[in-house]
Write a protein that holds these residues in place. Structure first.
Motif, PDB file in Angstrom:
ATOM      1  N   GLU A   1       0.835  -1.206   0.000  1.00 57.15           N
ATOM      2  CA  GLU A   1       0.000   0.000   0.000  1.00 57.15           C
ATOM      3  C   GLU A   1       0.868   1.254   0.000  1.00 57.15           C
ATOM      4  O   GLU A   1       0.602   2.219  -0.730  1.00 57.15           O
ATOM      5  CB  GLU A   1      -0.926   0.015   1.220  1.00 57.15           C
ATOM      6  N   ASN A   2       1.918   1.235   0.796  1.00 65.65           N
ATOM      7  CA  ASN A   2       2.829   2.381   0.860  1.00 65.65           C
ATOM      8  C   ASN A   2       3.521   2.597  -0.494  1.00 65.65           C
ATOM      9  O   ASN A   2       3.682   3.738  -0.955  1.00 65.65           O
ATOM     10  CB  ASN A   2       3.872   2.139   1.955  1.00 65.65           C
ATOM     11  N   ALA A   3       3.908   1.490  -1.142  1.00 66.74           N
ATOM     12  CA  ALA A   3       4.570   1.590  -2.446  1.00 66.74           C
ATOM     13  C   ALA A   3       3.615   2.143  -3.498  1.00 66.74           C
ATOM     14  O   ALA A   3       4.018   2.910  -4.379  1.00 66.74           O
ATOM     15  CB  ALA A   3       5.081   0.214  -2.869  1.00 66.74           C
ATOM     16  N   LEU A   4       2.355   1.773  -3.416  1.00 67.10           N
ATOM     17  CA  LEU A   4       1.363   2.278  -4.370  1.00 67.10           C
ATOM     18  C   LEU A   4       1.129   3.776  -4.180  1.00 67.10           C
ATOM     19  O   LEU A   4       0.928   4.511  -5.160  1.00 67.10           O
ATOM     20  CB  LEU A   4       0.052   1.510  -4.221  1.00 67.10           C
ATOM     21  N   GLN A   5       1.134   4.227  -2.937  1.00 65.75           N
ATOM     22  CA  GLN A   5       0.967   5.664  -2.677  1.00 65.75           C
ATOM     23  C   GLN A   5       2.161   6.448  -3.247  1.00 65.75           C
ATOM     24  O   GLN A   5       1.990   7.544  -3.804  1.00 65.75           O
ATOM     25  CB  GLN A   5       0.832   5.923  -1.170  1.00 65.75           C
ATOM     26  N   ALA A   6       3.354   5.869  -3.134  1.00 67.83           N
ATOM     27  CA  ALA A   6       4.540   6.515  -3.717  1.00 67.83           C
ATOM     28  C   ALA A   6       4.436   6.529  -5.247  1.00 67.83           C
ATOM     29  O   ALA A   6       4.862   7.487  -5.904  1.00 67.83           O
ATOM     30  CB  ALA A   6       5.799   5.769  -3.273  1.00 67.83           C
ATOM     31  N   GLU A   7       3.837   5.465  -5.777  1.00 66.68           N
ATOM     32  CA  GLU A   7       3.676   5.359  -7.230  1.00 66.68           C
ATOM     33  C   GLU A   7       2.752   6.469  -7.750  1.00 66.68           C
ATOM     34  O   GLU A   7       2.985   7.033  -8.822  1.00 66.68           O
ATOM     35  CB  GLU A   7       3.124   3.978  -7.589  1.00 66.68           C
ATOM     36  N   ILE A   8       1.723   6.783  -7.001  1.00 69.48           N
ATOM     37  CA  ILE A   8       0.796   7.857  -7.388  1.00 69.48           C
ATOM     38  C   ILE A   8       1.561   9.171  -7.566  1.00 69.48           C
ATOM     39  O   ILE A   8       1.338   9.917  -8.529  1.00 69.48           O
ATOM     40  CB  ILE A   8      -0.317   8.002  -6.334  1.00 69.48           C
ATOM     41  N   LYS A   9       2.466   9.456  -6.634  1.00 69.44           N
ATOM     42  CA  LYS A   9       3.250  10.695  -6.690  1.00 69.44           C
ATOM     43  C   LYS A   9       4.207  10.702  -7.886  1.00 69.44           C
ATOM     44  O   LYS A   9       4.405  11.739  -8.525  1.00 69.44           O
ATOM     45  CB  LYS A   9       4.041  10.873  -5.396  1.00 69.44           C
ATOM     46  N   GLU A  10       4.799   9.550  -8.190  1.00 69.04           N
ATOM     47  CA  GLU A  10       5.747   9.477  -9.316  1.00 69.04           C
ATOM     48  C   GLU A  10       5.041   9.760 -10.640  1.00 69.04           C
ATOM     49  O   GLU A  10       5.579  10.460 -11.502  1.00 69.04           O
ATOM     50  CB  GLU A  10       6.413   8.093  -9.364  1.00 69.04           C
ATOM     51  N   TRP A  11       3.852   9.231 -10.801  1.00 66.95           N
ATOM     52  CA  TRP A  11       3.126   9.457 -12.054  1.00 66.95           C
ATOM     53  C   TRP A  11       2.632  10.899 -12.153  1.00 66.95           C
ATOM     54  O   TRP A  11       2.611  11.484 -13.239  1.00 66.95           O
ATOM     55  CB  TRP A  11       1.966   8.472 -12.177  1.00 66.95           C
ATOM     56  N   LYS A  12       2.256  11.464 -11.031  1.00 69.07           N
ATOM     57  CA  LYS A  12       1.822  12.858 -11.034  1.00 69.07           C
ATOM     58  C   LYS A  12       2.947  13.776 -11.487  1.00 69.07           C
ATOM     59  O   LYS A  12       2.714  14.783 -12.174  1.00 69.07           O
ATOM     60  CB  LYS A  12       1.351  13.257  -9.630  1.00 69.07           C
ATOM     61  N   ALA A  13       4.193  13.417 -11.145  1.00 69.59           N
ATOM     62  CA  ALA A  13       5.359  14.228 -11.512  1.00 69.59           C
ATOM     63  C   ALA A  13       5.577  14.304 -13.008  1.00 69.59           C
ATOM     64  O   ALA A  13       6.220  15.231 -13.508  1.00 69.59           O
ATOM     65  CB  ALA A  13       6.605  13.695 -10.812  1.00 69.59           C
ATOM     66  N   VAL A  14       5.051  13.315 -13.751  1.00 70.02           N
ATOM     67  CA  VAL A  14       5.218  13.334 -15.216  1.00 70.02           C
ATOM     68  C   VAL A  14       3.903  13.635 -15.915  1.00 70.02           C
ATOM     69  O   VAL A  14       3.747  13.405 -17.129  1.00 70.02           O
ATOM     70  CB  VAL A  14       5.817  12.004 -15.741  1.00 70.02           C
ATOM     71  N   GLY A  15       2.930  14.146 -15.155  1.00 67.94           N
ATOM     72  CA  GLY A  15       1.674  14.585 -15.755  1.00 67.94           C
ATOM     73  C   GLY A  15       0.677  13.482 -16.052  1.00 67.94           C
ATOM     74  O   GLY A  15      -0.201  13.665 -16.903  1.00 67.94           O
ATOM     75  N   VAL A  16       0.804  12.350 -15.373  1.00 63.82           N
ATOM     76  CA  VAL A  16      -0.124  11.243 -15.576  1.00 63.82           C
ATOM     77  C   VAL A  16      -0.858  10.955 -14.273  1.00 63.82           C
ATOM     78  O   VAL A  16      -0.249  10.912 -13.199  1.00 63.82           O
ATOM     79  CB  VAL A  16       0.636   9.968 -16.041  1.00 63.82           C
ATOM     80  N   SER A  17      -2.166  10.770 -14.354  1.00 62.26           N
ATOM     81  CA  SER A  17      -2.971  10.476 -13.177  1.00 62.26           C
ATOM     82  C   SER A  17      -3.049   8.979 -12.946  1.00 62.26           C
ATOM     83  O   SER A  17      -3.461   8.222 -13.830  1.00 62.26           O
ATOM     84  CB  SER A  17      -4.385  11.052 -13.354  1.00 62.26           C
ATOM     85  N   PHE A  18      -2.609   8.549 -11.779  1.00 66.23           N
ATOM     86  CA  PHE A  18      -2.707   7.145 -11.396  1.00 66.23           C
ATOM     87  C   PHE A  18      -3.339   7.081 -10.016  1.00 66.23           C
ATOM     88  O   PHE A  18      -2.929   7.805  -9.091  1.00 66.23           O
ATOM     89  CB  PHE A  18      -1.323   6.481 -11.363  1.00 66.23           C
ATOM     90  N   SER A  19      -4.330   6.244  -9.834  1.00 61.95           N
ATOM     91  CA  SER A  19      -5.039   6.157  -8.554  1.00 61.95           C
ATOM     92  C   SER A  19      -5.344   4.706  -8.215  1.00 61.95           C
ATOM     93  O   SER A  19      -5.347   3.833  -9.086  1.00 61.95           O
ATOM     94  CB  SER A  19      -6.325   6.976  -8.582  1.00 61.95           C
ATOM     95  N   VAL A  20      -5.595   4.463  -6.913  1.00 57.96           N
ATOM     96  CA  VAL A  20      -5.918   3.134  -6.405  1.00 57.96           C
ATOM     97  C   VAL A  20      -7.286   3.187  -5.749  1.00 57.96           C
ATOM     98  O   VAL A  20      -7.547   4.051  -4.907  1.00 57.96           O
ATOM     99  CB  VAL A  20      -4.862   2.642  -5.396  1.00 57.96           C
ATOM    100  N   THR A  21      -8.153   2.271  -6.149  1.00 61.55           N
ATOM    101  CA  THR A  21      -9.493   2.219  -5.548  1.00 61.55           C
ATOM    102  C   THR A  21      -9.763   0.804  -5.063  1.00 61.55           C
ATOM    103  O   THR A  21      -9.065  -0.145  -5.415  1.00 61.55           O
ATOM    104  CB  THR A  21     -10.571   2.604  -6.574  1.00 61.55           C
ATOM    105  N   SER A  22     -10.787   0.667  -4.261  1.00 61.44           N
ATOM    106  CA  SER A  22     -11.162  -0.651  -3.745  1.00 61.44           C
ATOM    107  C   SER A  22     -12.651  -0.872  -3.926  1.00 61.44           C
ATOM    108  O   SER A  22     -13.393   0.027  -4.310  1.00 61.44           O
ATOM    109  CB  SER A  22     -10.773  -0.770  -2.279  1.00 61.44           C
TER     110      SER A  22
END
Length: 493
Positions: free
Chosen positions: A472-493
């Motif tokens: 879960e922590n790695a996925l939250q970091a992944e969201i920030k990395e994609w935002k830095a390059v102008g791409v929206s990435f999100s996790v839902t349940s």
């Protein structure tokens, strides 16, 4: 991949552009049509390695004519390769865009050793079967490829920076054929050959074959003057040297029966061939009727029949660099599964993108052989710079970028957004590496990856997320990395 009845190869050489169209019957290729135009692209390279405007316009006009002949053929049935001048020109990228637009098909710039491999493949298929080790010499416009092989298998491959156009321009640019110029040209070629002399000398092969236009022109001259009944001989070359020096000028060679487009580049080609005979101790060389374009056709046929040399190379690299096959398989399976969920509707060739993702997933840990710390960077370096038979330069760059982007900050990957047109494959690979971090066959949750334009969303079981806080922590970091390059990435349940 669909199998086609008609396939085509285009060889964009430094001296001539050649097109070959052929009919496929089972595992055999039967020529249907061919075109050749002397473009002499290498002559358009300036002293600072830029391709001049005049040469570009000449090349583009030729490619438009080729494009008309190829019109109607599907993209996977046509393979176009660019050779030495495309490798050297600093403005090759800008020219390639115009060239592809004129031709109507993508152009692969291939490395020297890949060119050598394809040349040998073409020669081997057109020559009688033999158990001998064969030396194949191909003197092109800007480079000379040297290969030793057995049967259909090349064993040693090298590409040297010397060609009939570049050497004719360098040593005989004024059209004069003097003793001093010939000696200087031969000496320069011999110095180039010194680097491969030990591995390519006569003790390593039993038969020498020439496969270029230069080899055919020299063989024709020797035969016309009764200096050789077949092929090229050392004695015949010595007599031809005397004839060339006696003529003294290229314009006086028109009485020898040469094609007009061959005359300006004959002195440079002769000097290289003479040096090859001397340094590798060749006494006789046969001449083949096939070369690069035929090799490209047979390599393309292999791809269409699921005998792709690139798959062989990937398997060899996995063994050579001691890649964990189980982990590679885990990452490959998951990345392909995720990619297929979002691939439709993409503006890229999905089949090609999926194939590249499969290769990079199998090789994503290749950099561990250097060091685990920053292994993704080492992987990128290996994939971009190693000799990888079957792969074009651009394909290696793309694999390297994907390997570099498998982890860490996306914003720090050089030129990523310039070359990668679609983020789906990279996201799929990053997620697969993230979820397979344990390197065990754990049961993963059901994953639904969806896409809307430049927005990606992955749906996971809420309970599973709660039980796996590290992921879960790695996925939250992944969201920030994609935002830095102008791409929206999100996790839902």
């Amino acid at each position: 991949m669909q199998v086609y009845d008609t396939i085509a190869a285009v060889d964009l050489g430094s001296n001539s552009f050649r097109l070959q169209i052929a009919r496929v019957v089972e595992d055999q290729i039967y020529p249907l049509d061919s075109l050749k135009e002397t473009v002499r692209l290498a002559a358009g390279l300036t002293s600072d390695k830029f391709l001049d405007e005049e040469s570009q316009l000449c090349a583009l006009a030729c490619l438009k004519r080729f494009g008309e002949r190829l019109r109607g053929l599907p993209s996977h049935a046509v393979r176009v390769v660019g050779t030495n001048t495309f490798r050297l020109a600093k403005n090759a990228s800008a020219f390639l865009e115009k060239a592809e637009d004129a031709l109507g098909f993508p152009i692969e710039v291939i490395a020297g050793r890949e060119e050598a491999r394809l040349i040998y493949l073409g020669v081997a298929h057109c020559m009688p079967s033999s158990q001998n080790h064969r030396l194949v010499i191909d003197i092109g416009g800007g480079s000379t490829e040297c290969v030793i092989g057995e049967g259909l298998e090349p064993l040693r491959m090298e590409s040297l920076y010397m060609g009939c156009v570049s050497y004719s321009k360098r040593f005989f640019g004024d059209g004069k054929i003097t003793k001093d110029a010939m000696q200087q040209a031969e000496l320069a070629a011999r110095m180039e050959l010194q680097t491969i002399r030990f591995e390519f000398s006569d003790g390593n092969w039993q038969e020498a074959i020439g496969s270029s236009g230069t080899a055919r022109a020299l063989a024709d001259l020797l035969k016309q003057n009764n200096w050789s009944h077949e092929g090229i001989t050392a004695e015949g070359l010595a007599k031809l040297r005397s004839m060339l020096l006696k003529a003294g000028e290229c314009k006086r060679l028109d009485t020898l029966g040469l094609k007009p487009d061959r005359i300006p580049v004959l002195p440079g080609g002769f000097a290289i061939m003479s040096a090859v005979f001397t340094e590798l101790n060749i006494q006789h060389m046969s001449v083949a009727g096939a070369a690069l374009k035929e090799g490209v056709l047979y390599d393309l046929l292999g791809r269409l029949h699921h005998q792709d040399m690139r798959d062989v190379t990937v398997s060899q690299f996995m063994r050579r660099y001691h890649i964990d096959p189980l982990q590679a398989k885990r990452v490959e399976d998951l990345s392909l599964s995720l990619f297929k969920q979002v691939a439709q509707g993409s503006d890229v060739d999905v089949e090609t993108a999926q194939q590249q993702l499969q290769w990079v997933a199998r090789l994503h840990e290749i950099g561990v052989s250097i060091a685990h710390s920053g292994y993704h960077k080492h992987a990128a370096y290996i994939l971009e710079n190693a000799d990888m038979p079957g792969f074009s330069n651009l394909e290696q760059v793309q694999l390297g970028l994907q390997a570099r982007a498998q982890r860490g900050p996306l914003s720090k990957v050089p030129k990523l957004s310039e070359i990668i047109r679609d983020w789906s494959a990279i996201l799929a690979l990053r997620l697969a590496v993230l979820f397979c971090r344990s390197r065990t066959d754990v049961v993963l949750p059901k994953m639904q990856l969806k896409r809307s334009g430049n927005e990606y969303r992955i749906k996971l079981d809420k309970k599973w997320i709660e039980q796996n806080p590290l992921t879960e922590n790695a996925l939250q970091a992944e969201i920030k990395e994609w935002k830095a390059v102008g791409v929206s990435f999100s996790v839902t349940s």
